[in-house]
Design a protein around this motif. Structure first.
Motif, PDB file in Angstrom:
ATOM      1  N   ALA A 130      26.963  21.018  15.157  1.00 51.44           N
ATOM      2  CA  ALA A 130      26.946  19.868  15.986  1.00 51.44           C
ATOM      3  C   ALA A 130      28.442  19.276  15.824  1.00 51.44           C
ATOM      4  CB  ALA A 130      25.866  18.961  15.584  1.00 51.44           C
ATOM      5  N   TYR A 131      28.877  19.371  14.747  1.00 48.48           N
ATOM      6  CA  TYR A 131      29.968  18.516  14.389  1.00 48.48           C
ATOM      7  C   TYR A 131      31.279  19.162  15.416  1.00 48.48           C
ATOM      8  CZ  TYR A 131      34.415  17.157  12.096  1.00 48.48           C
ATOM      9  OH  TYR A 131      35.798  16.567  11.594  1.00 48.48           O
ATOM     10  N   PHE A 132      31.469  20.526  15.360  1.00 49.91           N
ATOM     11  CA  PHE A 132      32.252  21.285  16.187  1.00 49.91           C
ATOM     12  C   PHE A 132      32.119  21.113  17.656  1.00 49.91           C
ATOM     13  CE2 PHE A 132      33.148  23.616  12.267  1.00 49.91           C
ATOM     14  CZ  PHE A 132      34.441  23.254  11.817  1.00 49.91           C
ATOM     15  N   ALA A 133      30.707  20.943  18.119  1.00 47.98           N
ATOM     16  CA  ALA A 133      30.392  21.091  19.516  1.00 47.98           C
ATOM     17  C   ALA A 133      30.725  19.871  20.000  1.00 47.98           C
ATOM     18  CB  ALA A 133      29.072  21.379  19.492  1.00 47.98           C
ATOM     19  N   THR A 134      30.825  18.649  19.297  1.00 48.50           N
ATOM     20  CA  THR A 134      30.948  17.392  19.907  1.00 48.50           C
ATOM     21  C   THR A 134      32.450  16.901  19.491  1.00 48.50           C
ATOM     22  OG1 THR A 134      30.380  16.282  17.755  1.00 48.50           O
ATOM     23  CG2 THR A 134      28.563  16.462  19.559  1.00 48.50           C
ATOM     24  N   GLY A 135      33.297  18.068  19.493  1.00 45.37           N
ATOM     25  CA  GLY A 135      34.948  17.746  19.115  1.00 45.37           C
ATOM     26  C   GLY A 135      34.969  17.127  18.019  1.00 45.37           C
ATOM     27  N   SER A 136      34.390  17.404  16.816  1.00 47.35           N
ATOM     28  CA  SER A 136      34.695  17.097  15.652  1.00 47.35           C
ATOM     29  C   SER A 136      34.331  15.282  15.412  1.00 47.35           C
ATOM     30  CB  SER A 136      36.168  17.220  15.217  1.00 47.35           C
ATOM     31  OG  SER A 136      36.343  18.705  15.034  1.00 47.35           O
ATOM     32  N   SER A 137      33.361  14.877  16.161  1.00 44.76           N
ATOM     33  CA  SER A 137      32.946  13.574  16.065  1.00 44.76           C
ATOM     34  C   SER A 137      31.797  13.448  15.330  1.00 44.76           C
ATOM     35  CB  SER A 137      32.804  12.960  17.557  1.00 44.76           C
ATOM     36  OG  SER A 137      32.195  11.743  17.407  1.00 44.76           O
ATOM     37  N   PRO A 138      31.896  12.647  14.045  1.00 43.60           N
ATOM     38  CA  PRO A 138      30.710  12.543  13.216  1.00 43.60           C
ATOM     39  C   PRO A 138      29.552  11.522  13.983  1.00 43.60           C
ATOM     40  CG  PRO A 138      32.709  12.298  11.906  1.00 43.60           C
ATOM     41  CD  PRO A 138      33.163  12.373  13.483  1.00 43.60           C
ATOM     42  N   SER A 139      29.965  10.526  14.686  1.00 41.73           N
ATOM     43  CA  SER A 139      28.848   9.833  15.579  1.00 41.73           C
ATOM     44  C   SER A 139      28.271  10.456  16.512  1.00 41.73           C
ATOM     45  CB  SER A 139      29.644   8.367  15.893  1.00 41.73           C
ATOM     46  OG  SER A 139      30.709   8.821  16.833  1.00 41.73           O
ATOM     47  N   LYS A 140      29.003  11.161  17.268  1.00 44.91           N
ATOM     48  CA  LYS A 140      28.528  12.118  18.262  1.00 44.91           C
ATOM     49  C   LYS A 140      27.313  13.115  17.971  1.00 44.91           C
ATOM     50  CE  LYS A 140      31.862  11.094  21.892  1.00 44.91           C
ATOM     51  NZ  LYS A 140      32.900  11.785  22.679  1.00 44.91           N
ATOM     52  N   PRO A 144      24.463   8.098  11.539  1.00 44.86           N
ATOM     53  CA  PRO A 144      25.972   8.875  11.139  1.00 44.86           C
ATOM     54  C   PRO A 144      26.178   8.841   9.668  1.00 44.86           C
ATOM     55  CG  PRO A 144      25.697   6.991  12.978  1.00 44.86           C
ATOM     56  CD  PRO A 144      24.537   6.976  12.514  1.00 44.86           C
ATOM     57  N   ASN A 145      25.743   8.069   8.924  1.00 42.77           N
ATOM     58  CA  ASN A 145      25.955   8.079   7.506  1.00 42.77           C
ATOM     59  C   ASN A 145      25.294   9.364   7.149  1.00 42.77           C
ATOM     60  OD1 ASN A 145      27.092   5.602   7.432  1.00 42.77           O
ATOM     61  ND2 ASN A 145      25.222   4.372   6.621  1.00 42.77           N
ATOM     62  N   THR A 146      24.275   9.805   7.571  1.00 42.39           N
ATOM     63  CA  THR A 146      23.697  11.114   7.197  1.00 42.39           C
ATOM     64  C   THR A 146      24.583  12.250   7.423  1.00 42.39           C
ATOM     65  OG1 THR A 146      21.302  10.408   7.504  1.00 42.39           O
ATOM     66  CG2 THR A 146      21.833  12.617   7.294  1.00 42.39           C
ATOM     67  N   VAL A 147      25.324  12.181   8.555  1.00 37.68           N
ATOM     68  CA  VAL A 147      26.296  13.214   8.971  1.00 37.68           C
ATOM     69  C   VAL A 147      27.390  13.090   7.926  1.00 37.68           C
ATOM     70  CG1 VAL A 147      27.754  13.988  10.772  1.00 37.68           C
ATOM     71  CG2 VAL A 147      25.416  13.209  11.227  1.00 37.68           C
ATOM     72  N   SER A 148      27.936  11.846   7.509  1.00 37.05           N
ATOM     73  CA  SER A 148      28.962  11.610   6.896  1.00 37.05           C
ATOM     74  C   SER A 148      28.929  12.202   5.493  1.00 37.05           C
ATOM     75  CB  SER A 148      29.357  10.269   6.643  1.00 37.05           C
ATOM     76  OG  SER A 148      29.740   9.888   7.812  1.00 37.05           O
ATOM     77  N   ARG A 149      27.644  11.983   4.910  1.00 42.24           N
ATOM     78  CA  ARG A 149      27.176  12.646   3.585  1.00 42.24           C
ATOM     79  C   ARG A 149      27.037  14.068   3.614  1.00 42.24           C
ATOM     80  NH1 ARG A 149      23.697   8.278   3.535  1.00 42.24           N
ATOM     81  NH2 ARG A 149      21.689   9.585   4.107  1.00 42.24           N
ATOM     82  N   ARG A 150      26.678  14.780   4.799  1.00 44.08           N
ATOM     83  CA  ARG A 150      26.573  16.298   4.790  1.00 44.08           C
ATOM     84  C   ARG A 150      27.927  16.731   4.870  1.00 44.08           C
ATOM     85  NH1 ARG A 150      21.554  17.111   9.427  1.00 44.08           N
ATOM     86  NH2 ARG A 150      20.183  15.962   7.818  1.00 44.08           N
ATOM     87  N   LEU A 151      28.859  16.188   5.416  1.00 47.09           N
ATOM     88  CA  LEU A 151      30.122  16.688   5.746  1.00 47.09           C
ATOM     89  C   LEU A 151      30.972  16.663   4.448  1.00 47.09           C
ATOM     90  CD1 LEU A 151      31.366  15.159   9.018  1.00 47.09           C
ATOM     91  CD2 LEU A 151      30.687  17.511   8.712  1.00 47.09           C
ATOM     92  N   GLU A 152      30.584  15.435   3.533  1.00 43.54           N
ATOM     93  CA  GLU A 152      31.345  15.409   2.404  1.00 43.54           C
ATOM     94  C   GLU A 152      30.998  16.312   1.390  1.00 43.54           C
ATOM     95  OE1 GLU A 152      30.178  11.530   0.631  1.00 43.54           O
ATOM     96  OE2 GLU A 152      31.444  10.599   1.941  1.00 43.54           O
ATOM     97  N   ARG A 153      29.589  16.951   1.485  1.00 41.92           N
ATOM     98  CA  ARG A 153      29.153  18.100   0.987  1.00 41.92           C
ATOM     99  C   ARG A 153      29.593  19.401   1.130  1.00 41.92           C
ATOM    100  NH1 ARG A 153      27.331  19.150  -3.930  1.00 41.92           N
ATOM    101  NH2 ARG A 153      25.954  17.188  -3.486  1.00 41.92           N
TER     102      ARG A 153
END
Length: 642
Positions: A573-583, A592-601
């Motif tokens: 999803a991150y790459f599909a939305t142009g590397s946008s965590p919110s999208k 969005p915080n969930t996406v941020s925590r997953r990207l940190e992992r």
């Protein structure tokens, strides 16, 4: 005389007292009695006779003193004929001067090269006179300028004498009144001044001054003789020291010759580097290590655990720049091993004692021996190269695994110490700035030293070497050969393989990798197919898709499988939305915080550079291939083990 004569008051009595050398008190007693018993006329005659007796008595006393002084002068001359050092000689003269004229103080002032006087051998001094005290002026210099004795009955009150503050301070501290300064001359040489002084006002007689001048003349001769004797002794000592040094140097040179013969004998007998290193270490009484240009130990007589390898490397660069030994730290030498302009490595030497000139010559000889040994080993490798080249070419031409031809090649390879059932890699090497012949010689030596093979095909040097990491082997070979040639080298790598039949495939992949580096304008660098990411997957004959996915996103897939998380889905999803965590959060219907925590992992699993463009491209391709494999095999895009 009898009792009657003793009481007679006439001229004959005076003569008898004088002849008997009676003390002056007897004459005074005679005059006292004459005043009581004689007539005035007889008393007057007796007084005249006594005065004449006084004169005769004084003359006798002066003659006796002169005789004693002359005897002392003769004794002094006799003493001065003995062998004395300069200090002892000066003390002998000052003691005699002090005694002969009954002085309170005597010393020498020796002339320095700058014209000043230094006081020595002081006798009768009561203050703290430091030997060698310098006098830049005063009565001593005045006597030297006059070239004659200078004396004064009361120095501090005498305005005709040159006064100097330092000299006046010393004379005042000693309580000196009368002073005599006699210059010391010997031929045309001016040596200094002899001083003698009393602490009472005193007028010296010409006889006393003459005696001091005689002693000064004797002292000048003796001082000149002592100085020449001292110079002769110094020259003899220096000659003896030179002789000892010459004998020591000759003995050391003989040892160097023996050591050279021993090492050359070892070299000609085919001894290995460890044996030659031990002989060199014994000759220098040192611990010795021979290292290659990268700093790895080739031969050593003992470990040096306290060495800083990074510091040794820097010192070796300095040694190669100077083309001479360089001291590292306090007790270690680093010496380059050179063959012309080629760097063959360096020697680390820690001697038990400091190296002298002959030892440094021995060190240069040791380094030359090592250089010759390394060149001979390289020559052996070049001599064997045609046989090994033929074996390598035969391997490249094998039609398939397990054939009769393959088994025959395995036997031949085993006979020369090469086992291709162990992991091995293949390199395609291309120098980019000339020196092709030197590169081939170096490659032959390197393959020979590492139980590998070398051949040349289509302008490329092929190396088959033991190893499990093709990229690491390629980087090492590229760096070493570039250092030898002085310009870049491009290296394509493939492997590892574990069978003689893999050699042809590895050769093709290494050449494709080399060509890819050329197309990508990356000449002068090194790479294996694994280093090229997705492009390496396309170039590979094996088409190891699973290996590509595992190298790109394997840690993320494993984490999802073990923990039932959605890191893979979040990355897509991150790459599909142009590397946008919110999208990506909107697409996944999470905060969005969930996406941020997953990207940190993901960062923790793949490393901090996973979003770098080239790395991100490989990750996206790996995710797409993984999903496609999941759809084709399982019918649903779920995570699967690799």
């Amino acid at each position: 005389m009898d009792d009657g004569d003793i009481h007679r008051l006439d001229l004959l009595t005076v003569l008898r007292l004088l002849a008997e050398e009676a003390p002056l008190e007897n004459f005074e007693e005679l005059l006292l009695r004459a005043g009581q018993e004689c007539t005035p006329a007889d008393q007057l005659r007796l007084e005249k006779a006594v005065r004449l007796a006084y004169g005769i008595h004084n003359a006798q006393e002066r003659r006796r003193q002169r005789e004693e002084a002359l005897a002392d002068l003769v004794d002094t001359a006799r003493d001065l004929t003995q062998l004395h050092d300069l200090g002892e000689l000066l003390h002998i003269i000052t003691r005699r001067v002090k005694r002969i004229i009954n002085a309170d103080l005597a010393c020498f002032g020796l002339l320095n090269e700058d014209g000043s006087l230094s006081l020595h051998a002081a006798e009768g001094v009561t203050t703290a006179l430091v030997p060698g005290t310098r006098m830049d002026g005063g009565p001593g210099h005045q006597a030297l300028s006059m070239g004659a004795p200078l004396w004064t009955a009361d120095y501090l009150r005498d305005t005709s004498v040159d006064h100097w503050p330092q000299a006046d301070e010393f004379i005042r501290a000693e309580g000196i009144k009368s002073l005599l300064a006699v210059p010391l001359f010997h031929g045309d040489s001016t040596l200094g001044v002899l001083f003698c002084a009393t602490r009472s006002v005193r007028r010296l007689s010409p006889v006393e001054i003459g005696l001091v001048c005689s002693l000064a003349a004797l002292g000048a001769v003796a001082i000149e003789r002592a100085e020449r004797l001292q110079d002769a002794r110094s020259e003899v000592s220096e000659l003896e020291l030179d002789g000892f040094r010459a004998r020591t140097t000759l003995a050391r040179l003989e040892q160097l010759g023996d050591a050279q013969s021993r090492m050359m004998g070892l070299l000609l007998s085919g001894a290995d580097l460890d044996t030659v290193a031990q002989a060199a270490a014994d000759a220098l009484d040192s611990t010795l290590q021979l290292r290659d240009p990268a700093g790895r130990i080739i031969a050593a007589t003992a470990e040096l655990p306290d060495l800083d390898d990074a510091g040794i490397a820097r010192t070796s660069w300095e040694a190669h720049a100077r083309r001479a030994p360089v001291v590292h730290g306090e007790d270690t030498w680093v010496t380059p091993v050179l063959a012309g302009a080629e760097n063959l490595g360096f020697v680390v030497l820690r001697p038990a004692q400091a190296l002298v000139g002959e030892d440094q010559q021995m060190l240069r000889l040791v380094v030359q021996t090592f250089a010759l040994q390394l060149l001979l080993q390289r020559g052996a490798a070049v001599t064997e190269a045609p046989v090994h080249d033929a074996l390598f070419n035969a391997l490249l031409a094998l039609p398939s695994r397990g054939s009769q031809q393959a088994r025959h090649l395995e036997q031949r390879l085993s006979a020369v110490g090469i086992d291709l059932t162990e992991p091995h890699v293949l390199l395609a090497v291309r120098p980019e700035g000339g020196g092709y012949g030197r590169a081939i010689v170096w490659a032959s030596s390197h393959a020979h030293g590492h139980a590998g093979l070398k051949t040349v095909q289509d302008g490329c040097i092929m190396l088959l070497l033991p190893g499990t990491d093709a990229s690491a082997v390629a980087r090492f070979v590229g760096g070493e050969l570039a250092a030898v040639l002085g310009h870049p080298v491009t290296v394509g790598a493939a492997g590892p393989g574990g069978d003689p039949g893999d050699v042809g495939r590895l050769r093709a992949e290494a050449v494709r990798c080399l060509e890819a580096l050329t197309v990508l304008d990356a000449t002068g660098s090194t790479a294996s197919l694994g280093d090229l990411g997705f492009m390496g997957l396309l170039l590979s004959d094996a088409q190891d898709v699973g290996g590509f996915i595992g190298s790109a996103v394997g840690p993320v897939l494993d984490y999802d499988r073990k923990n039932a998380t959605g890191l893979t889905e979040t990355l897509e999803a991150y790459f599909a939305t142009g590397s946008s965590p919110s999208k990506a959060a909107e697409a996944l219907h999470v905060h969005p915080n969930t996406v941020s925590r997953r990207l940190e992992r993901v960062t923790a699993l793949l490393g901090p550079e996973w979003q770098r463009p080239d790395r991100a491209l490989d990750i996206q391709l790996a995710l797409r291939v993984h999903r496609m494999r999941a759809v084709l095999r399982l019918g649903s895009p779920v995570a699967e083990p690799l």
